[in-house]
Scaffold this active site. Structure first.
Site, PDB file in Angstrom:
ATOM      1  CE1 TYR A 180      -4.659  11.577 -11.472  1.00 28.31           C
ATOM      2  CE2 TYR A 180      -4.783  12.910 -13.474  1.00 28.31           C
ATOM      3  CZ  TYR A 180      -4.402  11.744 -12.825  1.00 28.31           C
ATOM      4  OH  TYR A 180      -3.758  10.761 -13.527  1.00 28.31           O
ATOM      5  CE  LYS A 183      -0.898  10.939 -11.858  1.00 28.07           C
ATOM      6  NZ  LYS A 183      -0.187   9.676 -11.677  1.00 28.07           N
ATOM      7  CG  ASP A 235      -1.842   1.134   1.341  1.00 30.83           C
ATOM      8  OD1 ASP A 235      -1.608   2.160   0.672  1.00 30.83           O
ATOM      9  OD2 ASP A 235      -2.837   1.016   2.074  1.00 30.83           O
TER      10      ASP A 235
HETATM   11  N1  LIG Z   1      -6.596   6.116 -16.881  1.00 34.81           N
HETATM   12  C1  LIG Z   1      -6.119   7.265 -17.305  1.00 34.81           C
HETATM   13  O1  LIG Z   1      -6.744   7.974 -18.101  1.00 34.81           O
HETATM   14  C2  LIG Z   1      -4.750   7.696 -16.883  1.00 34.81           C
HETATM   15  C3  LIG Z   1      -4.130   7.191 -15.760  1.00 34.81           C
HETATM   16  N2  LIG Z   1      -2.889   7.669 -15.399  1.00 34.81           N
HETATM   17  C4  LIG Z   1      -2.221   7.161 -14.216  1.00 34.81           C
HETATM   18  O2  LIG Z   1      -2.010   5.773 -14.347  1.00 34.81           O
HETATM   19  C5  LIG Z   1      -1.899   5.172 -13.076  1.00 34.81           C
HETATM   20  C6  LIG Z   1      -2.737   3.907 -13.019  1.00 34.81           C
HETATM   21  O3  LIG Z   1      -4.091   4.244 -13.196  1.00 34.81           O
HETATM   22  P1  LIG Z   1      -5.107   3.353 -14.045  1.00 34.81           P
HETATM   23  O4  LIG Z   1      -4.539   2.049 -14.328  1.00 34.81           O
HETATM   24  O5  LIG Z   1      -5.625   4.175 -15.135  1.00 34.81           O
HETATM   25  O6  LIG Z   1      -6.302   3.237 -12.973  1.00 34.81           O
HETATM   26  P2  LIG Z   1      -6.897   2.017 -12.145  1.00 34.81           P
HETATM   27  O7  LIG Z   1      -7.904   2.638 -11.249  1.00 34.81           O
HETATM   28  O8  LIG Z   1      -7.308   0.924 -13.031  1.00 34.81           O
HETATM   29  O9  LIG Z   1      -5.646   1.509 -11.276  1.00 34.81           O
HETATM   30  C7  LIG Z   1      -5.156   2.213 -10.195  1.00 34.81           C
HETATM   31  C8  LIG Z   1      -4.365   1.256  -9.343  1.00 34.81           C
HETATM   32  O10 LIG Z   1      -3.778   1.994  -8.259  1.00 34.81           O
HETATM   33  C9  LIG Z   1      -4.070   1.284  -7.075  1.00 34.81           C
HETATM   34  N3  LIG Z   1      -4.007   2.083  -5.866  1.00 34.81           N
HETATM   35  C10 LIG Z   1      -4.738   3.141  -5.484  1.00 34.81           C
HETATM   36  N4  LIG Z   1      -4.361   3.551  -4.271  1.00 34.81           N
HETATM   37  C11 LIG Z   1      -3.365   2.728  -3.870  1.00 34.81           C
HETATM   38  C12 LIG Z   1      -2.559   2.624  -2.713  1.00 34.81           C
HETATM   39  N5  LIG Z   1      -2.723   3.445  -1.662  1.00 34.81           N
HETATM   40  N6  LIG Z   1      -1.599   1.671  -2.649  1.00 34.81           N
HETATM   41  C13 LIG Z   1      -1.428   0.806  -3.681  1.00 34.81           C
HETATM   42  N7  LIG Z   1      -2.178   0.821  -4.776  1.00 34.81           N
HETATM   43  C14 LIG Z   1      -3.135   1.771  -4.871  1.00 34.81           C
HETATM   44  C15 LIG Z   1      -5.453   0.702  -7.311  1.00 34.81           C
HETATM   45  O11 LIG Z   1      -5.730  -0.302  -6.341  1.00 34.81           O
HETATM   46  P3  LIG Z   1      -7.216  -0.633  -5.809  1.00 34.81           P
HETATM   47  O12 LIG Z   1      -7.808  -1.543  -6.841  1.00 34.81           O
HETATM   48  O13 LIG Z   1      -6.981  -1.302  -4.507  1.00 34.81           O
HETATM   49  O14 LIG Z   1      -7.940   0.661  -5.695  1.00 34.81           O
HETATM   50  C16 LIG Z   1      -5.248   0.176  -8.711  1.00 34.81           C
HETATM   51  O15 LIG Z   1      -4.533  -1.027  -8.684  1.00 34.81           O
HETATM   52  C17 LIG Z   1      -2.300   6.254 -12.055  1.00 34.81           C
HETATM   53  O16 LIG Z   1      -1.144   6.807 -11.486  1.00 34.81           O
HETATM   54  C18 LIG Z   1      -3.007   7.286 -12.923  1.00 34.81           C
HETATM   55  O17 LIG Z   1      -2.919   8.569 -12.373  1.00 34.81           O
HETATM   56  C19 LIG Z   1      -2.231   8.603 -16.146  1.00 34.81           C
HETATM   57  C20 LIG Z   1      -2.795   9.115 -17.269  1.00 34.81           C
HETATM   58  C21 LIG Z   1      -4.104   8.721 -17.718  1.00 34.81           C
HETATM   59  C1  LIG Z   2     -13.899  15.633 -20.798  1.00 37.50           C
HETATM   60  C2  LIG Z   2     -13.615  17.001 -21.321  1.00 37.50           C
HETATM   61  C3  LIG Z   2     -12.352  17.431 -21.673  1.00 37.50           C
HETATM   62  C4  LIG Z   2     -11.121  16.617 -21.604  1.00 37.50           C
HETATM   63  C5  LIG Z   2     -10.773  15.758 -20.684  1.00 37.50           C
HETATM   64  C6  LIG Z   2      -9.534  15.040 -20.712  1.00 37.50           C
HETATM   65  C7  LIG Z   2      -8.625  15.184 -21.849  1.00 37.50           C
HETATM   66  C8  LIG Z   2      -9.241  14.245 -19.687  1.00 37.50           C
HETATM   67  C9  LIG Z   2      -7.998  13.561 -19.509  1.00 37.50           C
HETATM   68  C10 LIG Z   2      -7.797  12.791 -18.479  1.00 37.50           C
HETATM   69  C11 LIG Z   2      -6.539  12.177 -18.127  1.00 37.50           C
HETATM   70  C12 LIG Z   2      -5.378  12.312 -18.980  1.00 37.50           C
HETATM   71  C13 LIG Z   2      -6.500  11.503 -16.959  1.00 37.50           C
HETATM   72  C14 LIG Z   2      -5.383  10.887 -16.355  1.00 37.50           C
HETATM   73  O1  LIG Z   2      -4.307  11.357 -16.106  1.00 37.50           O
HETATM   74  C15 LIG Z   2     -12.112  18.817 -22.186  1.00 37.50           C
HETATM   75  C16 LIG Z   2     -11.229  18.786 -23.419  1.00 37.50           C
HETATM   76  C17 LIG Z   2     -11.470  19.638 -21.104  1.00 37.50           C
HETATM   77  C18 LIG Z   2     -13.403  19.465 -22.628  1.00 37.50           C
HETATM   78  C19 LIG Z   2     -14.520  19.285 -21.674  1.00 37.50           C
HETATM   79  C20 LIG Z   2     -14.825  17.866 -21.460  1.00 37.50           C
END
Ligand SMILES: NC(=O)C1=CN([C@@H]2O[C@H](COP(=O)(O)OP(=O)(O)OC[C@H]3O[C@@H](n4cnc5c(N)ncnc54)[C@H](OP(=O)(O)O)[C@@H]3O)[C@@H](O)[C@H]2O)C=CC1
Ligand SMILES: CC1=C(/C=C/C(C)=C/C=C/C(C)=C/C=O)C(C)(C)CCC1
Length: 317
Positions: A154, A158, A64
């Site tokens: 968020y 990051k 964790d």
């Molecule tokens: N999806 C997206 O659009 C994007 C995601 N990211 C980044 O990618 C990474 C993975 O996310 P993603 O796979 O998308 O999301 P998921 O929600 O599928 O996975 C997140 C993972 O992080 C775990 N987690 C959360 N809190 C803790 C903790 N305290 N200790 C250990 N594990 C933990 C979750 O575990 P549990 O199941 O127990 O909650 C899960 O395994 C993140 O850092 C996210 O910010 C970056 C850009 C875009």
């Molecule tokens: C929904 C939405 C938008 C874009 C959202 C995006 C691009 C989200 C990206 C999320 C990511 C990258 C998460 C993890 O790190 C805009 C363009 C603001 C317009 C208004 C509605």
């Protein structure tokens, strides 16, 4: 066999799960993967994805990132405590107007996304420095470079990750260590579902009407379409990350989605910082037509970039 030891956090779903399975399945068996998660009751999908690699090139462990004792116990359980490649992936999202979020909710995001990485490094970095060998890979986000509407906390988490790594990378060079930030755009994982479902549940009564409408009718309304249009699969992110960990001189930053790069580049094109903000503003508010036209354009580009990525992969085989 001189296998590299890879420790990955957050492997119960999404990017972490794909990464663990992909790296463990490396054809040349170059890696021993310790795939960690905070709740071992959630291991089934990873066990299934790992297949025959389980107990061979992949082991599942509890970790964790919000609990120092849990990190120490996990690292202590590894042979010689050795980690050659740390992939800090665990993270969570948070969307909505800040008026509707509690400070505790915000602290949980910072504690997981930022302090989670700091805790890992406090445990693992000293050994890497002693060995003068190691690669720290952090799953950041394009939101580590650029804020997006209603992602204030968020994005802040990051940005914190990126500032921390930029500072540390200079010191790391003195110890022959590499740091790489992987910066995906939207990825279709549990993250997207959880964030959207939580978004729908937000009590918007604490926000003024204009803000509440903006969140519901601009952000949430377009959310799924943005993810469907721009979204990559977690397997895509795993392929990109595998490439980065096998490079002799890995880059400090790597964006996985070329569609997103023009938006992040605006930041560097204008030192005043107005260009990306104005462009985003226009894209979101000024004309729906521009927004829809951009979406269609993105769909076209996505098709082309998928093709070129496939070609690149073919070339490397
Ligand atoms: N999806 C997206 O659009 C994007 C995601 N990211 C980044 O990618 C990474 C993975 O996310 P993603 O796979 O998308 O999301 P998921 O929600 O599928 O996975 C997140 C993972 O992080 C775990 N987690 C959360 N809190 C803790 C903790 N305290 N200790 C250990 N594990 C933990 C979750 O575990 P549990 O199941 O127990 O909650 C899960 O395994 C993140 O850092 C996210 O910010 C970056 C850009 C875009
Ligand atoms: C929904 C939405 C938008 C874009 C959202 C995006 C691009 C989200 C990206 C999320 C990511 C990258 C998460 C993890 O790190 C805009 C363009 C603001 C317009 C208004 C509605």
């Amino acid at each position: 066999m001189n296998q590299k030891v890879v420790l990955i956090t957050g492997c119960s779903s999404g990017i972490g799960l794909s990464l663990a399975a992909r790296i463990a399945k490396d054809e040349k068996k170059r890696f021993m993967v310790y795939a960690t998660m905070r709740n071992l009751n959630k291991a089934e999908p990873l066990i299934e994805a790992a297949g025959r690699t389980l107990g061979r090139t992949l082991e599942i462990k509890k970790l964790d990132v919000c609990d120092e004792d849990s990190i120490k116990a996990c690292v202590d359980s590894l042979p010689e405590r050795r980690v050659d490649i740390l992939i800090s992936n665990a993270g969570m999202g948070l969307i909505g107007p800040i008026e509707c979020q509690s400070i505790d909710e915000m602290k949980t995001v910072m504690d997981t996304n930022f302090f989670g990485l700091v805790r890992l490094l406090k445990e693992i970095l000293p050994d890497m420095k002693k060995r003068k060998k190691g690669h720290i890979v952090v799953i950041s986000s394009v939101m580590g470079i650029q804020g997006i509407l209603f992602n204030d906390v968020y994005a802040a988490s990051k940005f914190a990750v990126e500032g921390f790594c930029e500072s540390l990378a200079i010191q790391a060079l003195r110890f022959n260590l590499n740091i790489s930030l992987i910066e995906p755009g939207p990825v279709l994982t549990e993250f997207e579902r959880k964030v959207y479902e939580e978004g729908l549940k937000i009590d918007l009564s604490k926000a003024d009407k204009a803000t509440a409408d903006m969140f519901t009718n601009v952000y949430l309304k377009n959310y799924s379409q943005i993810f469907e249009t721009l979204g990559q699969s977690p397997d895509d992110i795993a392929e990109h990350t595998l490439k980065i960990i096998t490079m002799e001189n890995p880059p400090f930053r790597h964006q996985t989605n070329t569609l997103y790069t023009p938006m992040t580049t605006l930041k560097y094109a204008d030192p005043n910082g107005d260009l990306p903000i104005d462009t985003f503003y226009k894209m979101v508010f000024e004309h729906d037509k521009v927004f829809n036209a951009s979406l269609n354009f993105l769909k076209l580009l996505r098709w082309r970039s998928r093709k070129s990525f496939t070609l690149e992969k073919d070339k490397s085989n």
